[in-house]
Design an enzyme around this catalytic site. Structure first.
Site, PDB file in Angstrom:
ATOM      1  CE1 TYR A   1      40.594  35.415  32.186  1.00  0.00           C
ATOM      2  CE2 TYR A   1      41.823  37.315  32.988  1.00  0.00           C
ATOM      3  CZ  TYR A   1      41.243  36.086  33.221  1.00  0.00           C
ATOM      4  OH  TYR A   1      41.299  35.520  34.470  1.00  0.00           O
TER       5      TYR A   1
ATOM      6  CB  SER B   1      41.042  38.728  36.547  1.00  0.00           C
ATOM      7  OG  SER B   1      42.422  38.862  36.252  1.00  0.00           O
TER       8      SER B   1
END
Length: 243
Positions: A147, A134
């Protein structure tokens, strides 16, 4: 005779995962799709196997690889796409269980699946591992500590896998998307308009990405056309990290 590519995809029921499944199948590949759900996936067929598994469990990771091998005989490409997110809170409010679950699904499972996949790929003379990271593995945003840490770890895992296994014909790369218009994003913001209002302007291209765009890029880097690429991360983030 050209043999069909055998691809195992985790998080296969999600927006990017299900798109990858459909595209690989239409390309003539054989797909093992790993997820706890399967409502968006194709029906079981000769070239498609759904494996219901919670990859936060180590035994489930081993079982997924073994079931793929038992059905299709080998594994050419592993795509570690599965991911989970926590509530949008900082570390003082984040529960340990939330942290552990995120690290287990997003990072530890990729290590475990890669470990078993590499053993299988050795027998074939090589293979490719693609980790879906990401842009938040490169930069931070409020309330996404677990995350971001898990995705940064996934990028580091990619480099280590590449260094350790290049001499075995195994490539490892990661792909770091920006915000992508998936069901998870729509659920988080309550609809397309709200998602665009919150995130579109954060990307230089002025919009949120599409699952097809990410899937096409993943398929390219997993293919022989990208055979000179290993140990690197590709930002496919619409310019998010350039701002």
């Amino acid at each position: 005779m050209v043999r069909s590519l055998v691809v195992l995809i985790t998080g296969a029921n999600g927006g990017i995962g299900s798109t990858l499944c459909r595209k690989y199948l239409s390309d003539g590949s054989v797909v093992a799709a790993v997820d706890m759900r399967h409502d968006t996936l194709p029906a079981q067929s000769q070239n498609f196997l759904h494996i219901e598994a919670d990859i936060a469990r180590a035994t489930a990771c081993n079982d997924a690889i073994e079931r793929c091998l038992a059905r299709f005989g080998r594994l050419d490409v592993l795509i570690n796409n599965a991911a989970t997110v926590t509530r949008g809170v900082d570390c003082t409010e984040l529960e340990e269980e939330e942290w552990d679950r995120t690290i287990d699904v997003n990072l530890k499972a990729a290590y475990l699946l890669s470990r078993h996949a590499i053993i299988a790929m050795r027998r074939n003379g090589g293979g490719v591992i693609v980790n879906i990271a990401s842009q938040l593995g490169h930069v931070a945003t409020k309330g996404r500590i677990a995350y971001s840490v898990s995705k940064a770890g996934l990028i580091a895992l990619t480099r280590s896998l590449a260094v350790d296994h290049a001499d075995e014909g195994i490539r490892a790369v990661s792909v770091s998307p920006g915000a992508v218009m998936t069901g998870r994003l729509l659920d988080r913001f309550g609809g397309t308009d709200a998602a665009n209002a919150a995130l579109a302007s954060k990307h230089l291209v002025g919009r949120i990405g599409k699952a097809d765009e990410i899937a096409d890029f993943v398929m390219f880097v997993a293919s022989g056309k990208a055979g000179f690429s290993t140990g690197c991360d590709y930002l496919v983030d619409g310019g998010y990290t350039a701002i």
